[in-house]
Design an enzyme around this catalytic site. Sequence first.
Site, mmCIF file in Angstrom:
data_model
loop_
_atom_site.group_PDB
_atom_site.id
_atom_site.type_symbol
_atom_site.label_atom_id
_atom_site.label_comp_id
_atom_site.label_asym_id
_atom_site.label_seq_id
_atom_site.Cartn_x
_atom_site.Cartn_y
_atom_site.Cartn_z
ATOM 1 N N SER A 136 -23.101 96.724 62.613
ATOM 2 C CA SER A 136 -23.755 97.825 63.334
ATOM 3 C C SER A 136 -22.926 98.213 64.555
ATOM 4 C CB SER A 136 -25.149 97.393 63.793
ATOM 5 O OG SER A 136 -25.920 96.985 62.692
ATOM 6 N N GLN A 371 -45.931 94.891 41.399
ATOM 7 C CA GLN A 371 -47.330 94.467 41.437
ATOM 8 C C GLN A 371 -48.132 95.115 40.297
ATOM 9 O OE1 GLN A 371 -48.158 92.120 43.387
ATOM 10 N NE2 GLN A 371 -50.338 92.037 42.912
ATOM 11 N N GLY A 375 -47.175 90.230 35.737
ATOM 12 C CA GLY A 375 -46.144 89.246 35.351
ATOM 13 C C GLY A 375 -44.916 89.931 34.772
ATOM 14 N N GLU A 398 -24.736 101.994 55.510
ATOM 15 C CA GLU A 398 -24.667 103.296 56.215
ATOM 16 C C GLU A 398 -25.607 103.320 57.416
ATOM 17 O OE1 GLU A 398 -23.297 106.734 55.364
ATOM 18 O OE2 GLU A 398 -21.743 105.619 54.327
ATOM 19 N N SER A 401 -31.995 100.233 59.102
ATOM 20 C CA SER A 401 -33.183 100.983 59.560
ATOM 21 C C SER A 401 -33.322 100.902 61.079
ATOM 22 C CB SER A 401 -34.448 100.428 58.901
ATOM 23 O OG SER A 401 -34.508 100.860 57.562
HETATM 24 C C1 FAD Z 1 -23.590 96.070 49.371
HETATM 25 C C2 FAD Z 1 -22.941 96.571 50.614
HETATM 26 C C3 FAD Z 1 -21.974 97.564 50.552
HETATM 27 C C4 FAD Z 1 -21.345 98.000 51.715
HETATM 28 N N1 FAD Z 1 -20.309 98.916 51.618
HETATM 29 C C5 FAD Z 1 -19.554 99.158 52.721
HETATM 30 C C6 FAD Z 1 -18.353 99.930 52.606
HETATM 31 O O1 FAD Z 1 -17.993 100.411 51.538
HETATM 32 N N2 FAD Z 1 -17.585 100.077 53.707
HETATM 33 C C7 FAD Z 1 -17.938 99.548 54.911
HETATM 34 O O2 FAD Z 1 -17.191 99.731 55.882
HETATM 35 N N3 FAD Z 1 -19.091 98.845 55.067
HETATM 36 C C8 FAD Z 1 -19.899 98.628 53.991
HETATM 37 N N4 FAD Z 1 -21.050 97.875 54.113
HETATM 38 C C9 FAD Z 1 -21.395 97.315 55.415
HETATM 39 C C10 FAD Z 1 -22.682 97.860 56.001
HETATM 40 O O3 FAD Z 1 -22.525 99.144 56.489
HETATM 41 C C11 FAD Z 1 -23.147 96.846 57.075
HETATM 42 O O4 FAD Z 1 -23.618 95.696 56.382
HETATM 43 C C12 FAD Z 1 -24.200 97.392 57.982
HETATM 44 O O5 FAD Z 1 -23.658 98.377 58.822
HETATM 45 C C13 FAD Z 1 -24.862 96.321 58.858
HETATM 46 O O6 FAD Z 1 -23.904 95.518 59.475
HETATM 47 P P1 FAD Z 1 -24.050 93.907 59.398
HETATM 48 O O7 FAD Z 1 -24.241 93.552 57.977
HETATM 49 O O8 FAD Z 1 -22.899 93.315 60.098
HETATM 50 O O9 FAD Z 1 -25.395 93.587 60.148
HETATM 51 P P2 FAD Z 1 -25.591 93.384 61.731
HETATM 52 O O10 FAD Z 1 -25.002 94.544 62.450
HETATM 53 O O11 FAD Z 1 -25.150 92.025 62.114
HETATM 54 O O12 FAD Z 1 -27.170 93.469 61.842
HETATM 55 C C14 FAD Z 1 -28.021 92.360 61.540
HETATM 56 C C15 FAD Z 1 -29.452 92.753 61.885
HETATM 57 O O13 FAD Z 1 -29.550 93.033 63.297
HETATM 58 C C16 FAD Z 1 -30.070 94.328 63.500
HETATM 59 N N5 FAD Z 1 -29.448 94.954 64.679
HETATM 60 C C17 FAD Z 1 -28.142 94.996 65.018
HETATM 61 N N6 FAD Z 1 -27.968 95.662 66.169
HETATM 62 C C18 FAD Z 1 -29.193 96.086 66.561
HETATM 63 C C19 FAD Z 1 -29.682 96.845 67.663
HETATM 64 N N7 FAD Z 1 -28.867 97.320 68.595
HETATM 65 N N8 FAD Z 1 -31.018 97.076 67.733
HETATM 66 C C20 FAD Z 1 -31.876 96.603 66.803
HETATM 67 N N9 FAD Z 1 -31.467 95.874 65.728
HETATM 68 C C21 FAD Z 1 -30.153 95.630 65.606
HETATM 69 C C22 FAD Z 1 -29.696 95.109 62.243
HETATM 70 O O14 FAD Z 1 -30.517 96.248 62.052
HETATM 71 C C23 FAD Z 1 -29.899 94.039 61.176
HETATM 72 O O15 FAD Z 1 -31.255 93.955 60.847
HETATM 73 C C24 FAD Z 1 -21.718 97.469 52.962
HETATM 74 C C25 FAD Z 1 -22.724 96.492 53.027
HETATM 75 C C26 FAD Z 1 -23.316 96.019 51.878
HETATM 76 C C27 FAD Z 1 -24.355 94.924 51.980
#
Ligand code: FAD
Length: 418
Positions: A136, A371, A375, A398, A401
């Site tokens: 993020s 649900q 089953g 992307e 939430s």
């Molecule tokens: C299947 C898959 C495909 C993907 N494809 C790509 C791709 O092609 N290219 C690419 O670059 N990336 C890709 N991603 C990465 C994706 O965009 C990131 O996983 C996403 O942005 C979240 O980052 P993170 O997983 O590091 O979670 P984190 O940023 O570590 O977040 C963990 C939790 O903390 C919460 N959080 C973090 N900061 C805050 C805040 N300030 N306030 C409130 N809550 C917060 C988040 O909402 C989340 O619930 C992909 C991810 C997956 C799982």
Amino acid sequence: MAEFTMELNDEQKEVRDWLHGFAADVIRPAAAEWDEREETPWPVIQEAAKVGIYSLDFYAQQYFDPTGLGIPMAMEELFWGDAGIALSIVGTGLAAVGVLANGTDEQIGTWIPQMYGDQNDVKVAAFCSSEPDAGSDVASMRTRAVYDEAKDEWVINGTKTWATNGGIANVHVVVAVVDPELGSKGHASFIVPPGTPGLSQGQKFKKHGIRASHTAEVVLDDVRVPGSCLLGGKEKLDERLARAREKAKAVGGVGVPPAEGWGRVKNAAMATFEASRPAVGAMAVGTARAAYEVALDYAKNREQFGRPIIDNQGVAFQLADMRTQIDAARLLVWRASWMAVNGKPFTAAEGSMSKLFASETAKKVTAQAIQILGGNGYTREYPVERMHRDAAIYTIFEGTSEIQRLVIARTLSGMSIR
Ligand SMILES: Cc1cc2nc3c(=O)[nH]c(=O)nc-3n(C[C@H](O)[C@H](O)[C@H](O)COP(=O)(O)OP(=O)(O)OC[C@H]3O[C@@H](n4cnc5c(N)ncnc54)[C@H](O)[C@@H]3O)c2cc1C
């Protein structure tokens, strides 16, 4: 500017029916197999290429549809078929958009065809931005690109993660830090051409859902790319960095909020990200609609206590709520897409609203579908179990939430809410 409409025109209906046919006849029947195999469904991508669904031309045509409904309609139909396979088909688009948004005409003409390949030899592309410590928080990215002036080459080092098609792509688009002092304003995007030494696939992730879509780490170890691989070119980058340095000086350095707060300053960058979010919302609508249809059909046919289970308000009302939420999600997605295509600013973060509501709806509706199937819903004999696993991704990639709520709240308040 095209009027906002809630109805597809005849030409759009024709495209929708054609896509729906492909989703029903080719994607849906292959879904369970590729979900179990957890591999890229190359034969399905090839089929899509043969009929013209896997090509930049097709998505460009939909994108430039002035009603704004072309892309959401296409995404909804393909993801209605199956989310994992559909992501394998449209995932290349992420990298293509990266080049279209920042590249020169020459870069677009050189690299985008190599991202798709041709129908006899299909290729995929990857967009690599996320890192283990920068999800993020994109600004904390560490992958570094350093210019070697003597050779007119950029040298890239770092580790990317979660890259859709990472490591199996013909072309990788990599975002890297060129000026660490400037935070996210010091980032630039690079093409890493096919077969470049130093780029390798790290861990391939075993995922909860969208298992037909390949997700992996990408390791960049002294990757050298020609100067021509910097998207937009060096002159434009130098100008952009100079402007950012001036601005940073004017506000007393990066990290020191300007008088009006970060909220307003950041809005310009956020507006760019916002434009792609309705497309993810449309994917979520496709998955939600697919699960709802299975549940409706099941509820009308499954009998308990001598009557169809839909005869109980407890079941029928759930279906009523599911359909209401799906239609509401689609309307938010269509509104945001229409605004984006017609250059209307997202003054209330309408792009984020659409992604937030549609992705949360998909998670909820697919759980309700399980649900309603009882089953059977919990087994892999029926597709709703897979759809529920798939739906969980929409609230994560992307922008999660929580990040969408942050963008909406900051946009509405103009304040730097944390
Ligand atoms: C299947 C898959 C495909 C993907 N494809 C790509 C791709 O092609 N290219 C690419 O670059 N990336 C890709 N991603 C990465 C994706 O965009 C990131 O996983 C996403 O942005 C979240 O980052 P993170 O997983 O590091 O979670 P984190 O940023 O570590 O977040 C963990 C939790 O903390 C919460 N959080 C973090 N900061 C805050 C805040 N300030 N306030 C409130 N809550 C917060 C988040 O909402 C989340 O619930 C992909 C991810 C997956 C799982």
